[in-house]
Design a protein around this motif. Sequence first.
Motif, PDB file in Angstrom:
ATOM      1  N   PHE A   1      -1.126  -3.552  -9.545  1.00  0.00           N
ATOM      2  CA  PHE A   1       0.079  -5.071  -8.822  1.00  0.00           C
ATOM      3  C   PHE A   1      -0.796  -5.852  -9.292  1.00  0.00           C
ATOM      4  O   PHE A   1      -2.275  -6.096  -9.116  1.00  0.00           O
TER       5      PHE A   1
ATOM      6  N   GLN B   1       1.968  12.846   3.950  1.00  0.00           N
ATOM      7  CA  GLN B   1       0.468  12.676   2.127  1.00  0.00           C
ATOM      8  C   GLN B   1       0.557  10.746   3.014  1.00  0.00           C
ATOM      9  O   GLN B   1      -0.617   9.832   3.322  1.00  0.00           O
TER      10      GLN B   1
ATOM     11  N   ALA C   1       2.502   1.477  -3.286  1.00  0.00           N
ATOM     12  CA  ALA C   1       1.092   1.562  -4.275  1.00  0.00           C
ATOM     13  C   ALA C   1       1.382   3.719  -4.324  1.00  0.00           C
ATOM     14  O   ALA C   1       0.799   4.677  -5.314  1.00  0.00           O
TER      15      ALA C   1
ATOM     16  N   ASN D   1      -3.299  -3.995  -4.319  1.00  0.00           N
ATOM     17  CA  ASN D   1      -2.922  -3.512  -3.043  1.00  0.00           C
ATOM     18  C   ASN D   1      -3.992  -1.730  -2.758  1.00  0.00           C
ATOM     19  O   ASN D   1      -3.563  -0.444  -3.138  1.00  0.00           O
TER      20      ASN D   1
ATOM     21  N   LYS E   1      -3.024   9.148   4.638  1.00  0.00           N
ATOM     22  CA  LYS E   1      -3.696   9.438   3.639  1.00  0.00           C
ATOM     23  C   LYS E   1      -3.909   7.550   3.980  1.00  0.00           C
ATOM     24  O   LYS E   1      -4.906   7.172   3.839  1.00  0.00           O
ATOM     25  N   VAL E   2      -2.724   6.941   4.161  1.00  0.00           N
ATOM     26  CA  VAL E   2      -2.306   5.628   4.201  1.00  0.00           C
ATOM     27  C   VAL E   2      -2.392   5.015   5.200  1.00  0.00           C
ATOM     28  O   VAL E   2      -3.039   4.030   5.976  1.00  0.00           O
TER      29      VAL E   2
ATOM     30  N   LEU F   1      -6.246   0.390  -0.375  1.00  0.00           N
ATOM     31  CA  LEU F   1      -6.497   0.636   0.624  1.00  0.00           C
ATOM     32  C   LEU F   1      -7.742   0.062   1.070  1.00  0.00           C
ATOM     33  O   LEU F   1      -9.110  -0.054   0.896  1.00  0.00           O
TER      34      LEU F   1
ATOM     35  N   PRO G   1      -5.389   5.534   8.421  1.00  0.00           N
ATOM     36  CA  PRO G   1      -5.997   5.346   8.321  1.00  0.00           C
ATOM     37  C   PRO G   1      -6.134   3.554   8.056  1.00  0.00           C
ATOM     38  O   PRO G   1      -7.355   3.014   9.173  1.00  0.00           O
ATOM     39  N   GLU G   2      -5.009   3.519   8.176  1.00  0.00           N
ATOM     40  CA  GLU G   2      -5.402   1.650   7.781  1.00  0.00           C
ATOM     41  C   GLU G   2      -4.781   1.351   8.906  1.00  0.00           C
ATOM     42  O   GLU G   2      -5.514   0.092   8.796  1.00  0.00           O
TER      43      GLU G   2
ATOM     44  N   LEU H   1      -4.351  13.245  -3.729  1.00  0.00           N
ATOM     45  CA  LEU H   1      -2.624  13.545  -3.101  1.00  0.00           C
ATOM     46  C   LEU H   1      -3.135  14.686  -4.266  1.00  0.00           C
ATOM     47  O   LEU H   1      -1.675  15.955  -3.755  1.00  0.00           O
TER      48      LEU H   1
ATOM     49  N   ARG I   1       8.348  13.180  -7.809  1.00  0.00           N
ATOM     50  CA  ARG I   1       6.219  12.813  -7.292  1.00  0.00           C
ATOM     51  C   ARG I   1       5.964  12.655  -8.098  1.00  0.00           C
ATOM     52  O   ARG I   1       4.686  12.696  -8.750  1.00  0.00           O
TER      53      ARG I   1
ATOM     54  N   ALA J   1      -9.204  -0.069   4.472  1.00  0.00           N
ATOM     55  CA  ALA J   1     -10.283   1.027   4.594  1.00  0.00           C
ATOM     56  C   ALA J   1     -11.098   2.195   3.700  1.00  0.00           C
ATOM     57  O   ALA J   1     -12.050   3.430   4.564  1.00  0.00           O
ATOM     58  N   ARG J   2     -10.861   1.957   2.657  1.00  0.00           N
ATOM     59  CA  ARG J   2     -11.311   3.238   1.767  1.00  0.00           C
ATOM     60  C   ARG J   2     -12.095   2.126   0.189  1.00  0.00           C
ATOM     61  O   ARG J   2     -12.235   1.168   0.619  1.00  0.00           O
TER      62      ARG J   2
ATOM     63  N   LEU K   1       0.986  -1.415  -0.089  1.00  0.00           N
ATOM     64  CA  LEU K   1       0.251   0.347   0.088  1.00  0.00           C
ATOM     65  C   LEU K   1       0.902   0.998   0.049  1.00  0.00           C
ATOM     66  O   LEU K   1       0.475   1.966  -0.741  1.00  0.00           O
TER      67      LEU K   1
ATOM     68  N   ALA L   1       3.125  10.046  -3.657  1.00  0.00           N
ATOM     69  CA  ALA L   1       2.676  10.369  -2.531  1.00  0.00           C
ATOM     70  C   ALA L   1       3.908  11.631  -1.531  1.00  0.00           C
ATOM     71  O   ALA L   1       5.412  10.817  -1.834  1.00  0.00           O
TER      72      ALA L   1
END
Lengths: 217, 350
Positions: B88, A132, A122, B92, A136-137, B94, A140-141, B109, B78, B96-97, A119, A128
């Motif tokens: 992937f 971030q 990714a 991958n 964001k990752v 999330l 929360p996860e 982002l 970036r 929680a989303r 994650l 990111a």
Amino acid sequence: MSSQLIALLFEGLLETLVMVGVSGGIGALFGIPLGVILILTDRGGILQNLAINRVLGLIINAARSTPFIILMVAIIPFTRLVAGTSIGTAAAIVPLTIAAIPFIARLVETALREVPSGLIEAADAMGATPLQIVVKVLLPEALPGIVAGLTITFVSLIGYSAMAGAVGGGGLGDIGIRYGYQRFLPEVMLAVVLVLIVFVQGVQSAGDRLVRKLSHR
Amino acid sequence: MIELQNLTKRFDTPSGGVEALRNVSLTINQGEIFGVIGRSGAGKSTLIRVINLLERPTEGKVIVAGRDLTALSAAELRAARRDIGMIFQHFNLLSARTVFDNVALPLELRGESRAAIRAKVEPLLELVGLSDKADRYPAQLSGGQKQRVGIARALATDPKVLLCDEATSALDPETTEQILKLIKDIRDRLNLTVVLITHEMAVVKEIADRVAVMEQGQIIEQGETFDVFTRPQHATTRSFVADLIGFDLPPALQKRLSAQPVGNSHLWRILFTGPHADEPVIAELSRNLGLDLNILHGRIDEIQGRPFGVMVVQARGDEAKLIAAKSYLASKQLTVEELEDVIAIDRAAV
Ligand SMILES: Nc1ncnc2c1ncn2[C@@H]1O[C@H](COP(=O)(O)OP(=O)(O)OP(=O)(O)O)[C@@H](O)[C@H]1O
Ligand SMILES: [Mg+2]
């Protein structure tokens, strides 16, 4: 049970709630960022910095291996400086917080470690920033794990707060010692223990319910 | 679109260094689907991860859309990564989303407004066929659906390049086919450049315009998928395509072969490629030349829309007829290989 006893227990419960709530809250405020820093600076972390990681780890381990009762006494000068006194509920909050911070930091670190590295990769591939990725990752996860960790922390703090009570910190522990033990009123001791059991059960099942609600795995 | 120049990647491990890439150079053109195939540990993942600099090469340059990524600052890199989408093997996503919020992540982002995000995500979910699943969580989706979310997420920032690291390896064959079709469809619509790594030759055959074969950190063969499949040069490539193409005889048939030639019986492998690949050549051979042909094994297929077949035949006849037959096949631009083994058994037994 006399209404006097009920009033006494209620007051003790409130004091315990304040001690545990405030120390747990402030503990989380410092402990969560510390846990994040531990993960980020670890080997293979997105901001790998082994020097910082080792030093932090050492301090946290030192704090965690000091028995609470000794910690409480050892930091009395600091407590007096922060709280203005070394006895009472406000004074008990200081060592409780100091104990909570490293405890939470480690639990948060463990929860963050559970976040699959894919994650982070990714998010990295999306461009990111490290901040971030954390906001964001990672957080929360790991949230269900963090909440589970905070639940354990609150339960432990309830135990610690009873110890703080023994040295004049107020709260349920204080009542148990003063009335139940020193004045030998076993029914007060029993009532204190019962209230503590219900309290801990309540915290634990509220925590469990929240974790289930937050977890979408 | 993508140019890899003299890439070397060394991993330092406690047990010594590993060279995952050794002086790899590769050019991938705008709008093509480029496959990379190799066995486990060949360096495929390292190669694809170098393209967006998830892995920084020890030596060499990575040029994407005219910019050398290895020379960029962290912030510039970036920004450049937003032009490179990636999907992937294990999706991958999330947990929680929701589906919607997963696809929205790259836009968040970038600091897009909620309205702009909605305007972008909804058509993307439409594109991958998941509009009705927008509020689901990844745990409630099948593997194929998860990969669709991954694809939508990768496309959210309108990338020029899509990197696929074993994107179908966790899916069943039918779902694999659907996902590959989707990727192809997206390439056609958006003129994306797609790099796809896999250890399944079937995936390459299905979708890749060109393919590179990797072994021990090097590219040992590359070219048009059709050419690599029909004329593999390297033993490793040959073993990769063998099953799919049917170069080899089925085991039961092989058992009945002996090393000794019997009479004037020959075993030929005929490759059907080129403009005459779909003509009734075998029928003409036996009718016009009076050759006795026994078809032992055959497979006809299509690679990149071009017909391709392999046939193993037992040919019997006198020397003159055999020579005439070979020159006839050559005139049809078909390749004939004389197999060393000749059927020892009687024709009646086959
Ligand atoms: N982070 C790493 N540290 C050390 N060695 C690594 C690392 N990543 C890859 N390697 C090594 O580099 C070589 C190539 O690995 P890579 O993952 O690119 O192979 P692959 O072709 O993708 O294989 P697979 O099909 O199994 O995914 C292997 O020998 C692997 O052990
Ligand atoms: Mg790999």
